[in-house]
Design a protein around this motif. Structure first.
Motif, PDB file in Angstrom:
ATOM      1  N   ARG A   1       1.259  23.398  48.654  1.00  0.00           N
ATOM      2  CA  ARG A   1       0.275  22.471  48.208  1.00  0.00           C
ATOM      3  C   ARG A   1       0.472  21.693  47.189  1.00  0.00           C
ATOM      4  O   ARG A   1       0.906  22.040  45.897  1.00  0.00           O
ATOM      5  CB  ARG A   1      -0.961  23.333  47.934  1.00  0.00           C
ATOM      6  CG  ARG A   1      -1.418  24.356  49.000  1.00  0.00           C
ATOM      7  CD  ARG A   1      -2.379  25.485  48.508  1.00  0.00           C
ATOM      8  NE  ARG A   1      -1.666  26.394  47.552  1.00  0.00           N
ATOM      9  CZ  ARG A   1      -2.275  27.368  46.897  1.00  0.00           C
ATOM     10  NH1 ARG A   1      -3.474  27.638  47.389  1.00  0.00           N
ATOM     11  NH2 ARG A   1      -1.669  28.055  45.985  1.00  0.00           N
ATOM     12  N   VAL A   2       0.775  20.398  47.414  1.00  0.00           N
ATOM     13  CA  VAL A   2       1.411  19.224  46.625  1.00  0.00           C
ATOM     14  C   VAL A   2       0.138  18.271  46.036  1.00  0.00           C
ATOM     15  O   VAL A   2      -0.636  18.023  47.056  1.00  0.00           O
ATOM     16  CB  VAL A   2       2.479  18.532  47.371  1.00  0.00           C
ATOM     17  CG1 VAL A   2       2.863  17.312  46.678  1.00  0.00           C
ATOM     18  CG2 VAL A   2       3.629  19.547  47.569  1.00  0.00           C
ATOM     19  N   MET A   3       0.284  17.915  45.072  1.00  0.00           N
ATOM     20  CA  MET A   3      -0.674  17.062  44.125  1.00  0.00           C
ATOM     21  C   MET A   3      -0.102  15.843  43.620  1.00  0.00           C
ATOM     22  O   MET A   3       0.874  16.401  42.739  1.00  0.00           O
ATOM     23  CB  MET A   3      -1.663  17.890  43.462  1.00  0.00           C
ATOM     24  CG  MET A   3      -2.697  16.776  42.653  1.00  0.00           C
ATOM     25  SD  MET A   3      -3.984  17.774  41.790  1.00  0.00           S
ATOM     26  CE  MET A   3      -4.817  16.503  40.825  1.00  0.00           C
TER      27      MET A   3
ATOM     28  N   ASP B   1       0.348  23.904  44.108  1.00  0.00           N
ATOM     29  CA  ASP B   1       1.617  24.700  43.875  1.00  0.00           C
ATOM     30  C   ASP B   1       2.486  23.692  43.212  1.00  0.00           C
ATOM     31  O   ASP B   1       3.272  24.101  42.176  1.00  0.00           O
ATOM     32  CB  ASP B   1       2.323  25.063  45.209  1.00  0.00           C
ATOM     33  CG  ASP B   1       1.665  25.931  46.237  1.00  0.00           C
ATOM     34  OD1 ASP B   1       0.938  27.020  45.457  1.00  0.00           O
ATOM     35  OD2 ASP B   1       1.428  25.701  47.113  1.00  0.00           O
ATOM     36  N   TRP B   2       2.673  22.346  43.778  1.00  0.00           N
ATOM     37  CA  TRP B   2       3.593  21.356  42.951  1.00  0.00           C
ATOM     38  C   TRP B   2       2.822  20.228  42.660  1.00  0.00           C
ATOM     39  O   TRP B   2       2.300  19.705  43.232  1.00  0.00           O
ATOM     40  CB  TRP B   2       4.713  20.993  43.808  1.00  0.00           C
ATOM     41  CG  TRP B   2       5.778  22.028  44.241  1.00  0.00           C
ATOM     42  CD1 TRP B   2       5.733  23.113  44.127  1.00  0.00           C
ATOM     43  CD2 TRP B   2       7.147  21.616  44.413  1.00  0.00           C
ATOM     44  NE1 TRP B   2       7.121  23.919  44.265  1.00  0.00           N
ATOM     45  CE2 TRP B   2       7.981  22.895  44.481  1.00  0.00           C
ATOM     46  CE3 TRP B   2       7.899  20.428  44.459  1.00  0.00           C
ATOM     47  CZ2 TRP B   2       9.231  22.964  44.821  1.00  0.00           C
ATOM     48  CZ3 TRP B   2       9.294  20.654  44.689  1.00  0.00           C
ATOM     49  CH2 TRP B   2       9.975  21.902  44.800  1.00  0.00           C
ATOM     50  N   LEU B   3       2.985  19.744  41.353  1.00  0.00           N
ATOM     51  CA  LEU B   3       2.271  18.592  40.726  1.00  0.00           C
ATOM     52  C   LEU B   3       3.162  17.688  40.204  1.00  0.00           C
ATOM     53  O   LEU B   3       4.088  17.875  39.480  1.00  0.00           O
ATOM     54  CB  LEU B   3       1.368  19.164  39.488  1.00  0.00           C
ATOM     55  CG  LEU B   3       0.785  17.935  38.734  1.00  0.00           C
ATOM     56  CD1 LEU B   3      -0.236  17.395  39.701  1.00  0.00           C
ATOM     57  CD2 LEU B   3       0.164  18.573  37.481  1.00  0.00           C
TER      58      LEU B   3
ATOM     59  N   THR C   1       5.429  27.850  41.387  1.00  0.00           N
ATOM     60  CA  THR C   1       4.911  26.500  41.017  1.00  0.00           C
ATOM     61  C   THR C   1       6.056  25.650  40.189  1.00  0.00           C
ATOM     62  O   THR C   1       6.925  26.175  39.585  1.00  0.00           O
ATOM     63  CB  THR C   1       3.747  26.677  39.931  1.00  0.00           C
ATOM     64  OG1 THR C   1       4.227  27.340  38.610  1.00  0.00           O
ATOM     65  CG2 THR C   1       2.616  27.737  40.643  1.00  0.00           C
ATOM     66  N   ARG C   2       5.745  24.325  40.256  1.00  0.00           N
ATOM     67  CA  ARG C   2       6.368  23.345  39.484  1.00  0.00           C
ATOM     68  C   ARG C   2       5.532  22.339  39.212  1.00  0.00           C
ATOM     69  O   ARG C   2       4.380  21.770  39.699  1.00  0.00           O
ATOM     70  CB  ARG C   2       7.546  22.611  40.683  1.00  0.00           C
ATOM     71  CG  ARG C   2       8.356  23.559  41.316  1.00  0.00           C
ATOM     72  CD  ARG C   2       9.385  24.155  40.428  1.00  0.00           C
ATOM     73  NE  ARG C   2      10.839  24.992  41.031  1.00  0.00           N
ATOM     74  CZ  ARG C   2      10.211  26.155  41.140  1.00  0.00           C
ATOM     75  NH1 ARG C   2       9.186  26.697  41.144  1.00  0.00           N
ATOM     76  NH2 ARG C   2      11.167  26.599  42.139  1.00  0.00           N
ATOM     77  N   SER C   3       5.650  21.537  38.066  1.00  0.00           N
ATOM     78  CA  SER C   3       4.964  20.546  37.378  1.00  0.00           C
ATOM     79  C   SER C   3       5.802  19.581  36.698  1.00  0.00           C
ATOM     80  O   SER C   3       6.569  20.146  35.903  1.00  0.00           O
ATOM     81  CB  SER C   3       3.763  20.855  36.617  1.00  0.00           C
ATOM     82  OG  SER C   3       4.351  21.772  35.596  1.00  0.00           O
TER      83      SER C   3
ATOM     84  N   THR D   1       9.602  14.873  49.603  1.00  0.00           N
ATOM     85  CA  THR D   1      10.887  15.298  50.426  1.00  0.00           C
ATOM     86  C   THR D   1      11.290  16.457  49.906  1.00  0.00           C
ATOM     87  O   THR D   1      11.502  17.499  50.602  1.00  0.00           O
ATOM     88  CB  THR D   1      11.921  14.130  50.682  1.00  0.00           C
ATOM     89  OG1 THR D   1      12.264  13.659  49.369  1.00  0.00           O
ATOM     90  CG2 THR D   1      11.196  13.067  51.364  1.00  0.00           C
ATOM     91  N   VAL D   2      11.615  16.835  48.341  1.00  0.00           N
ATOM     92  CA  VAL D   2      12.037  17.989  47.870  1.00  0.00           C
ATOM     93  C   VAL D   2      11.017  19.151  48.190  1.00  0.00           C
ATOM     94  O   VAL D   2      11.262  20.254  48.360  1.00  0.00           O
ATOM     95  CB  VAL D   2      12.390  17.867  46.431  1.00  0.00           C
ATOM     96  CG1 VAL D   2      12.807  19.285  45.780  1.00  0.00           C
ATOM     97  CG2 VAL D   2      13.680  16.997  46.324  1.00  0.00           C
ATOM     98  N   ALA D   3       9.782  18.647  47.856  1.00  0.00           N
ATOM     99  CA  ALA D   3       8.892  19.640  48.195  1.00  0.00           C
ATOM    100  C   ALA D   3       8.513  20.154  49.397  1.00  0.00           C
ATOM    101  O   ALA D   3       8.192  21.306  49.886  1.00  0.00           O
ATOM    102  CB  ALA D   3       7.414  18.939  47.759  1.00  0.00           C
TER     103      ALA D   3
END
Length: 323
Positions: A37-39, A129-131, A194-196, A222-224
């Motif tokens: 789930r990317v933002m 998950d990734w921001l 998670t990543r931000s 693309t990495v996500a």
């Protein structure tokens, strides 16, 4: 780009203003395949236009996640609506900095427009998950990736292979940033998935900041795993720029916080200056000299543009190769 000339104009958000989530300015798209789930967020500060241009371009291009989900958020629209090319700093926020309001108590108080807006955006941030949070700078300078202190984010910055400088920092004294909210602020062993990252794309008014924001977005997506490399290149031609020749970690050890609007620097620092000798005076904080604490001290984002009591005017860092 010459001096501090403001070259960018505000994008016409037009049909993208309403969003599709019931919250103004927020778009959400689900794929039919499992994934992260990317933002992507922009306009946390209303005068930081590069991210708004890029989110608009993603929507114009009809980009949709191939795996997981994608949320696009135009954050501080009230501040953005106040944009005035003759006084661009005045539209940074309406009442207070939106990027310092990410704590439950501040959002629950709803005492300012920014705290209310953070509360509106919070459900989307919480389930991300990734921001990737897109920003720009008060002064001209090279792009920076602000990764925080968690190794998982520093590793992601290295995996993206751009920009050249990655700031390893613990945040701000005057409030929690979106990048550090909730799970994003937890240690790796509690939140390994998670990543931000917060990306400073360059000077607010520099057209080149849009190119940096495009590059960071396509790399992140693309990495996500949100987009496959081939389809990203097809949908977003020319967005990805060459990798940085090398990357450096700027490990922040100190943040200089203004005591009042009277803070001054000894020189017109632009950022990333390396001060050779410990004890060098670099500023005056209401009569107190500000000295570098060690040899080869790097100045990170020095600016008095927003100086007032409690505001960070420069961070001090040690530089090492990012491996």
């Amino acid at each position: 780009m010459s001096g501090n000339v403001f070259e960018l104009t505000p994008p016409d958000l037009g049909k993208w203003r309403a969003g599709n989530t019931g919250v103004e300015g927020v778009w959400h798209f689900d794929s039919s395949a499992p994934g992260r789930r990317v933002m992507l967020s922009a306009l946390v500060h209303g005068n930081e236009l590069c991210g708004a241009w890029v989110l608009k371009e993603l929507l114009d291009a009809g980009v949709r996640p191939e795996r997981g989900s994608l949320t696009l958020a135009f954050c501080n629209l009230d501040a953005f609506d106040r944009f005035d090319e003759s006084d661009t700093d005045a539209s940074r926020f309406v009442e207070e900095d939106l990027n310092r309001q990410w704590s439950p108590a501040r959002m629950a108080s709803a005492s300012t427009r920014e705290r209310q807006r953070a509360a509106e955006l919070e459900p989307f941030v919480k389930r991300t998950d990734w921001l990737l949070d897109l920003h720009s700078m008060h002064e001209p300078g090279l792009p920076l990736s602000l990764a925080g202190t968690h190794p998982r984010n520093v590793a992601l910055a290295r995996q993206l292979r751009s920009p050249e400088h990655v700031v390893v920092d613990a945040g701000h004294q005057d409030g929690v940033r979106m990048r550090d909210y909730g799970p994003f602020g937890m240690p790796d062993h509690d939140q390994p998935d998670t990543r931000s990252l917060l990306i400073e794309c360059g000077y607010h008014g520099d057209r080149a900041s849009v190119g940096v924001a495009r590059d960071q977005c396509i790399r992140f997506l693309t990495v996500a795993g949100t987009l496959a490399e081939a389809s990203a290149r097809r949908s977003l031609p020319g967005w990805k720029k060459p990798d940085a020749a090398r990357q450096w970690a700027l490990n922040v050890t100190d943040a200089v916080v203004a005591k009042s609007p009277n803070f001054t620097f000894t020189h017109p620092f632009q950022g990333l200056e390396r001060i050779p000798q410990a004890g060098t005076v670099i500023g005056d904080n209401d009569g107190e000299p500000v000295r570098t604490p060690y040899d080869n001290c790097v100045l990170v984002m020095p600016s008095t543009r927003q100086a007032r009591q409690g505001v960070t005017v420069v961070r001090l860092a040690r530089c090492e190769a990012l491996t």
